[in-house]
Each structure stands twice: as structure tokens, then as C-alpha cells.
Design a protein around this motif. Structure first.
Motif, PDB file in Angstrom:
ATOM      1  N   MET A 151     -18.214  -1.220 -17.937  1.00 30.98           N
ATOM      2  CA  MET A 151     -17.519  -2.177 -17.109  1.00 30.98           C
ATOM      3  C   MET A 151     -18.268  -3.505 -17.045  1.00 30.98           C
ATOM      4  O   MET A 151     -17.681  -4.542 -17.229  1.00 30.98           O
ATOM      5  N   VAL A 152     -19.562  -3.464 -16.781  1.00 31.69           N
ATOM      6  CA  VAL A 152     -20.337  -4.700 -16.643  1.00 31.69           C
ATOM      7  C   VAL A 152     -20.322  -5.535 -17.911  1.00 31.69           C
ATOM      8  O   VAL A 152     -20.059  -6.729 -17.848  1.00 31.69           O
ATOM      9  N   PRO A 153     -20.603  -4.951 -19.085  1.00 33.99           N
ATOM     10  CA  PRO A 153     -20.532  -5.785 -20.286  1.00 33.99           C
ATOM     11  C   PRO A 153     -19.161  -6.451 -20.448  1.00 33.99           C
ATOM     12  O   PRO A 153     -19.062  -7.548 -20.961  1.00 33.99           O
ATOM     13  N   ASN A 154     -18.094  -5.789 -19.980  1.00 34.63           N
ATOM     14  CA  ASN A 154     -16.763  -6.386 -20.058  1.00 34.63           C
ATOM     15  C   ASN A 154     -16.670  -7.638 -19.206  1.00 34.63           C
ATOM     16  O   ASN A 154     -15.980  -8.592 -19.561  1.00 34.63           O
ATOM     17  N   ARG A 155     -17.341  -7.655 -18.062  1.00 38.46           N
ATOM     18  CA  ARG A 155     -17.330  -8.834 -17.206  1.00 38.46           C
ATOM     19  C   ARG A 155     -17.991 -10.007 -17.905  1.00 38.46           C
ATOM     20  O   ARG A 155     -17.510 -11.136 -17.855  1.00 38.46           O
ATOM     21  N   ILE A 156     -19.092  -9.739 -18.558  1.00 41.90           N
ATOM     22  CA  ILE A 156     -19.799 -10.798 -19.283  1.00 41.90           C
ATOM     23  C   ILE A 156     -18.972 -11.245 -20.480  1.00 41.90           C
ATOM     24  O   ILE A 156     -18.832 -12.443 -20.737  1.00 41.90           O
ATOM     25  N   LYS A 157     -18.391 -10.304 -21.201  1.00 36.64           N
ATOM     26  CA  LYS A 157     -17.553 -10.658 -22.352  1.00 36.64           C
ATOM     27  C   LYS A 157     -16.349 -11.500 -21.917  1.00 36.64           C
ATOM     28  O   LYS A 157     -15.977 -12.447 -22.596  1.00 36.64           O
ATOM     29  N   LYS A 158     -15.763 -11.153 -20.794  1.00 36.94           N
ATOM     30  CA  LYS A 158     -14.620 -11.922 -20.279  1.00 36.94           C
ATOM     31  C   LYS A 158     -15.055 -13.343 -19.946  1.00 36.94           C
ATOM     32  O   LYS A 158     -14.363 -14.311 -20.273  1.00 36.94           O
ATOM     33  N   LEU A 159     -16.211 -13.485 -19.319  1.00 32.23           N
ATOM     34  CA  LEU A 159     -16.758 -14.809 -19.019  1.00 32.23           C
ATOM     35  C   LEU A 159     -17.020 -15.574 -20.309  1.00 32.23           C
ATOM     36  O   LEU A 159     -16.666 -16.747 -20.430  1.00 32.23           O
ATOM     37  N   GLN A 160     -17.622 -14.911 -21.295  1.00 36.44           N
ATOM     38  CA  GLN A 160     -17.934 -15.569 -22.567  1.00 36.44           C
ATOM     39  C   GLN A 160     -16.679 -16.109 -23.241  1.00 36.44           C
ATOM     40  O   GLN A 160     -16.695 -17.197 -23.804  1.00 36.44           O
ATOM     41  N   SER A 201     -14.101 -17.276 -21.900  1.00 35.63           N
ATOM     42  CA  SER A 201     -13.541 -18.434 -21.197  1.00 35.63           C
ATOM     43  C   SER A 201     -14.441 -19.673 -21.243  1.00 35.63           C
ATOM     44  O   SER A 201     -14.053 -20.728 -20.761  1.00 35.63           O
ATOM     45  N   LEU A 202     -15.620 -19.543 -21.835  1.00 32.74           N
ATOM     46  CA  LEU A 202     -16.584 -20.645 -21.817  1.00 32.74           C
ATOM     47  C   LEU A 202     -16.306 -21.716 -22.857  1.00 32.74           C
ATOM     48  O   LEU A 202     -15.938 -21.419 -23.990  1.00 32.74           O
ATOM     49  N   ASN A 203     -16.549 -22.958 -22.450  1.00 31.42           N
ATOM     50  CA  ASN A 203     -16.577 -24.084 -23.383  1.00 31.42           C
ATOM     51  C   ASN A 203     -18.013 -24.530 -23.611  1.00 31.42           C
ATOM     52  O   ASN A 203     -18.308 -25.193 -24.596  1.00 31.42           O
ATOM     53  N   SER A 204     -18.882 -24.200 -22.668  1.00 26.84           N
ATOM     54  CA  SER A 204     -20.307 -24.504 -22.799  1.00 26.84           C
ATOM     55  C   SER A 204     -21.083 -23.429 -22.058  1.00 26.84           C
ATOM     56  O   SER A 204     -20.505 -22.591 -21.359  1.00 26.84           O
ATOM     57  N   LEU A 259     -29.349 -15.958 -15.206  1.00 24.88           N
ATOM     58  CA  LEU A 259     -28.641 -15.384 -16.346  1.00 24.88           C
ATOM     59  C   LEU A 259     -27.983 -16.520 -17.098  1.00 24.88           C
ATOM     60  O   LEU A 259     -27.146 -17.236 -16.548  1.00 24.88           O
ATOM     61  N   LEU A 260     -28.389 -16.712 -18.339  1.00 29.52           N
ATOM     62  CA  LEU A 260     -27.777 -17.717 -19.200  1.00 29.52           C
ATOM     63  C   LEU A 260     -26.708 -17.021 -20.028  1.00 29.52           C
ATOM     64  O   LEU A 260     -26.995 -16.044 -20.723  1.00 29.52           O
ATOM     65  N   VAL A 261     -25.485 -17.512 -19.942  1.00 27.94           N
ATOM     66  CA  VAL A 261     -24.383 -16.923 -20.703  1.00 27.94           C
ATOM     67  C   VAL A 261     -23.806 -18.000 -21.608  1.00 27.94           C
ATOM     68  O   VAL A 261     -23.419 -19.077 -21.155  1.00 27.94           O
ATOM     69  N   THR A 262     -23.801 -17.711 -22.907  1.00 25.09           N
ATOM     70  CA  THR A 262     -23.177 -18.588 -23.890  1.00 25.09           C
ATOM     71  C   THR A 262     -22.026 -17.807 -24.519  1.00 25.09           C
ATOM     72  O   THR A 262     -21.810 -16.644 -24.202  1.00 25.09           O
ATOM     73  N   LYS A 263     -21.319 -18.430 -25.440  1.00 24.71           N
ATOM     74  CA  LYS A 263     -20.218 -17.747 -26.129  1.00 24.71           C
ATOM     75  C   LYS A 263     -20.670 -16.456 -26.814  1.00 24.71           C
ATOM     76  O   LYS A 263     -19.918 -15.499 -26.898  1.00 24.71           O
ATOM     77  N   SER A 264     -21.936 -16.441 -27.283  1.00 26.81           N
ATOM     78  CA  SER A 264     -22.379 -15.294 -28.067  1.00 26.81           C
ATOM     79  C   SER A 264     -23.554 -14.519 -27.482  1.00 26.81           C
ATOM     80  O   SER A 264     -23.912 -13.466 -28.013  1.00 26.81           O
ATOM     81  N   LYS A 265     -24.176 -15.021 -26.389  1.00 32.54           N
ATOM     82  CA  LYS A 265     -25.367 -14.357 -25.857  1.00 32.54           C
ATOM     83  C   LYS A 265     -25.343 -14.318 -24.342  1.00 32.54           C
ATOM     84  O   LYS A 265     -24.729 -15.154 -23.694  1.00 32.54           O
ATOM     85  N   ALA A 266     -26.069 -13.341 -23.806  1.00 26.00           N
ATOM     86  CA  ALA A 266     -26.373 -13.277 -22.376  1.00 26.00           C
ATOM     87  C   ALA A 266     -27.858 -12.951 -22.282  1.00 26.00           C
ATOM     88  O   ALA A 266     -28.306 -11.936 -22.821  1.00 26.00           O
TER      89      ALA A 266
END
Length: 72
Positions: A1-10, A12-15, A39-46
Motif C-alpha cells: 500500500m505505501v509504495p503505491n502512495r509514493i508511486k501515485k505522487l510520483q 502527478s509530479l512535474n518537479s 523525503l525527496l520524491v522525484t518522478k523516478s526516486k524516493a
């Protein structure tokens, strides 16, 4: 579940986004007690930075000194 939250955020990101609020950290990682962490979240990393480098599944841990390597 948690990785899905981060993936969903990723998706939607433009930066990159830097998350420091403890409630948001708990929601995204599923871990309490990450006070003083970021926590730094980019399109491809957390990546989790901070004093309490607790291992969080599917999230890389690193020193705050290295944050510039993740932001380009």
C-alpha cells in the motif's frame, strides 16, 4: 500500500518534492517517528534523508549532504 502512495505522487509530479511534515512522512512511508527527516520524491526516486535513517521498504536512505545529487 505505501509504495503505491509514493508511486501515485510520483505520477502527478512535474518537479521534485521535499516532504518534511511528520504526518505526511508517516502517510507516505507507513512509518512513525521520522521527525527531523526529509523525503525527496522525484518522478523516478524516493530518498529519505535525516538523522533517523530508519530503513523504509522501497525507499533509499542517504545523508542530507548528498541531496544535491538527486536534484538536477
Amino acid at each position: 500500500m505505501v509504495p503505491n502512495r509514493i508511486k501515485k505522487l510520483q505520477k502527478s509530479l512535474n518537479s521534485a518534492v521535499l516532504v518534511s511534515n511528520t504526518s505526511d512522512l508517516a502517510y507516505l512511508t507507513g512509518h512513525m517517528g521520522l521527525s527531523g527527516s526529509f523525503l525527496l520524491v522525484t518522478k523516478s526516486k524516493a530518498v529519505l534523508f535525516g538523522g533517523s535513517l530508519e530503513q523504509v521498504e522501497n525507499i533509499k536512505n542517504d545523508s542530507i549532504k548528498s541531496i544535491a545529487t538527486y536534484i538536477k
